[in-house]
Design a protein around this motif. Structure first.
Motif, PDB file in Angstrom:
ATOM      1  N   LEU B 290       0.830  -1.202   0.000  1.00  0.00           N
ATOM      2  CA  LEU B 290       0.000   0.000   0.000  1.00  0.00           C
ATOM      3  C   LEU B 290       0.867   1.255   0.000  1.00  0.00           C
ATOM      4  O   LEU B 290       0.587   2.215  -0.722  1.00  0.00           O
ATOM      5  CB  LEU B 290      -0.946  -0.008   1.201  1.00  0.00           C
ATOM      6  N   SER B 291       1.955   1.245   0.770  1.00  0.00           N
ATOM      7  CA  SER B 291       2.762   2.465   0.820  1.00  0.00           C
ATOM      8  C   SER B 291       3.512   2.685  -0.490  1.00  0.00           C
ATOM      9  O   SER B 291       3.719   3.832  -0.908  1.00  0.00           O
ATOM     10  CB  SER B 291       3.683   2.474   2.047  1.00  0.00           C
ATOM     11  N   ALA B 294       0.978   4.259  -2.694  1.00  0.00           N
ATOM     12  CA  ALA B 294       0.753   5.652  -2.281  1.00  0.00           C
ATOM     13  C   ALA B 294       1.890   6.548  -2.783  1.00  0.00           C
ATOM     14  O   ALA B 294       1.649   7.660  -3.269  1.00  0.00           O
ATOM     15  CB  ALA B 294       0.623   5.734  -0.761  1.00  0.00           C
ATOM     16  N   ILE B 297       1.291   7.289  -6.354  1.00  0.00           N
ATOM     17  CA  ILE B 297       0.198   8.247  -6.562  1.00  0.00           C
ATOM     18  C   ILE B 297       0.687   9.661  -6.294  1.00  0.00           C
ATOM     19  O   ILE B 297       0.437  10.578  -7.078  1.00  0.00           O
ATOM     20  CB  ILE B 297      -1.002   7.918  -5.637  1.00  0.00           C
ATOM     21  N   VAL B 298       1.398   9.835  -5.165  1.00  0.00           N
ATOM     22  CA  VAL B 298       1.903  11.164  -4.818  1.00  0.00           C
ATOM     23  C   VAL B 298       2.838  11.671  -5.922  1.00  0.00           C
ATOM     24  O   VAL B 298       2.839  12.855  -6.258  1.00  0.00           O
ATOM     25  CB  VAL B 298       2.616  11.133  -3.437  1.00  0.00           C
ATOM     26  N   GLY B 300       2.477  11.134  -8.949  1.00  0.00           N
ATOM     27  CA  GLY B 300       1.715  11.345 -10.174  1.00  0.00           C
ATOM     28  C   GLY B 300       1.901  10.248 -11.211  1.00  0.00           C
ATOM     29  O   GLY B 300       1.494  10.387 -12.360  1.00  0.00           O
ATOM     30  N   LEU B 302       0.616   7.212 -10.947  1.00  0.00           N
ATOM     31  CA  LEU B 302      -0.483   6.251 -10.893  1.00  0.00           C
ATOM     32  C   LEU B 302      -1.705   6.992 -10.364  1.00  0.00           C
ATOM     33  O   LEU B 302      -1.580   7.880  -9.531  1.00  0.00           O
ATOM     34  CB  LEU B 302      -0.079   5.143  -9.900  1.00  0.00           C
ATOM     35  N   ASP B 303      -2.910   6.624 -10.855  1.00  0.00           N
ATOM     36  CA  ASP B 303      -4.098   7.223 -10.249  1.00  0.00           C
ATOM     37  C   ASP B 303      -4.666   6.249  -9.216  1.00  0.00           C
ATOM     38  O   ASP B 303      -4.347   5.052  -9.247  1.00  0.00           O
ATOM     39  CB  ASP B 303      -5.123   7.591 -11.332  1.00  0.00           C
ATOM     40  N   PRO B 304      -5.486   6.756  -8.293  1.00  0.00           N
ATOM     41  CA  PRO B 304      -5.951   5.909  -7.192  1.00  0.00           C
ATOM     42  C   PRO B 304      -6.766   4.695  -7.642  1.00  0.00           C
ATOM     43  O   PRO B 304      -6.790   3.682  -6.950  1.00  0.00           O
ATOM     44  CB  PRO B 304      -6.819   6.843  -6.343  1.00  0.00           C
ATOM     45  N   TYR B 305      -7.421   4.794  -8.792  1.00  0.00           N
ATOM     46  CA  TYR B 305      -8.223   3.660  -9.256  1.00  0.00           C
ATOM     47  C   TYR B 305      -7.359   2.500  -9.749  1.00  0.00           C
ATOM     48  O   TYR B 305      -7.603   1.345  -9.429  1.00  0.00           O
ATOM     49  CB  TYR B 305      -9.217   4.097 -10.333  1.00  0.00           C
ATOM     50  N   ALA B 307      -4.399   2.060  -8.776  1.00  0.00           N
ATOM     51  CA  ALA B 307      -3.749   1.572  -7.564  1.00  0.00           C
ATOM     52  C   ALA B 307      -4.662   0.601  -6.815  1.00  0.00           C
ATOM     53  O   ALA B 307      -4.222  -0.449  -6.337  1.00  0.00           O
ATOM     54  CB  ALA B 307      -3.368   2.742  -6.661  1.00  0.00           C
ATOM     55  N   ALA B 308      -5.953   0.956  -6.739  1.00  0.00           N
ATOM     56  CA  ALA B 308      -6.912   0.078  -6.048  1.00  0.00           C
ATOM     57  C   ALA B 308      -7.015  -1.267  -6.774  1.00  0.00           C
ATOM     58  O   ALA B 308      -7.103  -2.319  -6.137  1.00  0.00           O
ATOM     59  CB  ALA B 308      -8.281   0.744  -5.939  1.00  0.00           C
TER      60      ALA B 308
END
Lengths: 318, 318
Positions: B290-291, B294, B297-298, B300, B302-305, B307-308
């Motif tokens: 998860l980290s 994250a 994502i921070v 830029g 990867l987007d959160p979707y 990532a999910a």
């Protein structure tokens, strides 16, 4: 239907209609949601996100509006996200006393959006970060997230922000009482608004005392300042901006900003994953896989735990 | 620690301590839980599960005890599961007025277990079906599941049973009123207990009227009978057993029994799967995967979707 990449390009140019359309796409869980989020990802991470919380009546909207004016004087582009977790209404319309924001409605450097989250999939935790991403990608330097309401929603909003501002006002009676409900742990900057009223000094003193009772702070730790304002006359607002900038500088120096953004991203991914898994499990009723597993359990060929394993594995393979 | 297969073998021979130990293993989510459930699977599916619900004071424990006596006269092995969703106490001890069950405590053909579900992982929906599986595998011909409390828990218990008995009593005032809260939809057999009291006929008439207002029934459909009893004197209990046997025969004839068991197994698998996924997601805090997501994502990247998606796929690969 415009394609996503041209919408994103227009939003980057600061076209308000494109920004509005993108927020509608992300907050409504549209089919384009994933495409939009993927297109935004490389454009995000520039905005400084400030959360503003406080009980009704402390002057949140007036303060937000005054902060917008102050940041605009510095030439920054500002996004405002007014979140009302209790309202079923959403969209471009301004709610209630947020009409004060209309001072900025003709300013192309300001983007204002009201967002209601009641009934939304995953609520606030789900919808607000996505709208913040749109405003960030659209080139806002500062995003002010103002929440209406109290309690859990304030804590949630604080968890979305780089810096959390907690507003109080004198003579609210339950001002500090309400503050006990977690507010003393979330504020990076405290504002006592309506400081021209009787009791402002007492409120500030009491707040200072309560903050001093909290966890002891080391020499390099952040000590939340208390700023007195009269937002309606823009008094003290520059000091609030200064306190925000100090907090931001402190966070950057210490690596706290990156930490906060990482944990925000973690929570965002987690929320999306949980929502997705719940939906998939909800879709299982009437699904052939589940009924086949159930048949095998009834026949004694399989126990429910092995069946659940098979189901979970199946879920991620679409 | 005895091994699971010898415990299961002893439970099959009707040894109460082995049954008690197995229920403790399954209700406490022990490390052996999966091993126990796998061992039980091929031994289950023989017991007829009867749920008994009703407001406090209608005489559920007395009725349950009288039914145990009636089934024992037929030479059947009987399991009793007394579920109290509001109590934090669990285990072999009998709660409150269930002490009447001590009439059967020396009978090796009867196994009695109290179960509390407050605070349990997944609550009633999770714990009760597992205990039912143990009693089923242990060779019980009939399992009576008596629930203390009202509302949602009654509906849940009904969903675990092959046949649901709803008990009422005259002069309870709110008897029928309480019945409005879903009870009229879940009963396969209705019992008006304490039928020697004033108002028993009126209660039965009113109930009959309310049932007639429900969905219209075709010629082959089941019409829930209303049986009057005085459980404390065992009056009417044979008629209840008869009504249960009729309902069971009707279900077998129509394939309803298999349908109910299939949908019960489906719900059971679903509950276990949801619980497992929630736990895995809860374990993610501090997880490296998860980290890493994250961080991306921070940055830029990867987007959160997306990532999910990666997270969900990773979840099922351990």
């Amino acid at each position: 239907m415009q394609d996503v990449s041209s919408l994103v390009a227009q939003a980057r140019e600061g076209r308000p209609r494109a920004v509005a359309r993108l927020i509608s796409l992300v907050e409504g869980a549209s089919p384009q949601l994933r495409e939009v989020m993927a297109a935004l990802a490389p454009l995000t991470g520039n905005a400084y996100v400030v959360g503003l919380t406080g009980s009704p009546g402390v002057g949140k909207s007036t303060s937000t509006s005054a902060l917008v004016t102050a940041y605009r004087k510095q030439g920054r582009r500002v996004g405002v996200l007014a979140v009302d977790p209790s309202s079923p209404f959403s969209g471009g319309a301004l709610l209630g006393d947020r009409v004060r924001m209309s001072d900025h409605s003709s300013d192309p450097g300001v983007y204002i959006r009201s967002m209601a989250t009641r009934g939304h999939l995953g609520g606030l935790a789900w919808a607000a970060p996505q709208a913040i991403r749109v405003l960030d990608a659209a080139g806002c330097d500062v995003i002010l997230v103002e929440t209406v309401g109290v309690g859990q929603s304030e804590v949630e909003i604080a968890s979305q922000a780089d810096t959390s501002v907690v507003l109080l006002a004198p003579g609210m009676g339950d001002g500090i009482q309400a503050a006990k409900a977690g507010i003393l742990e979330i504020g990076d900057v405290y504002v006592v608004n309506k400081a021209d009223r009787d009791g402002a000094d007492a409120t500030a003193r009491e707040l200072n005392h309560m903050l001093s009772l909290g966890p002891s702070r080391g020499p390099g730790d952040w000590r939340p300042p208390i700023v007195k304002t009269v937002a309606a006359r823009a008094e003290g607002i520059d000091e609030v901006v200064e306190a925000l900038e100090k907090h931001r500088a402190w966070m950057e120096e210490r690596g706290v900003l990156a930490d906060r953004r990482r944990s925000r991203a973690s929570r965002e991914v987690e929320t999306i994953a949980v929502t997705a898994l719940r939906e998939r499990i909800g879709d299982l009723h009437g699904d052939r896989r589940l009924s086949t597993l159930a048949d095998r359990i009834v026949a004694g060929e399989l126990d429910p735990y092995r069946a659940a394993d098979e189901l979970v594995t199946g879920l991620t393979q679409g």
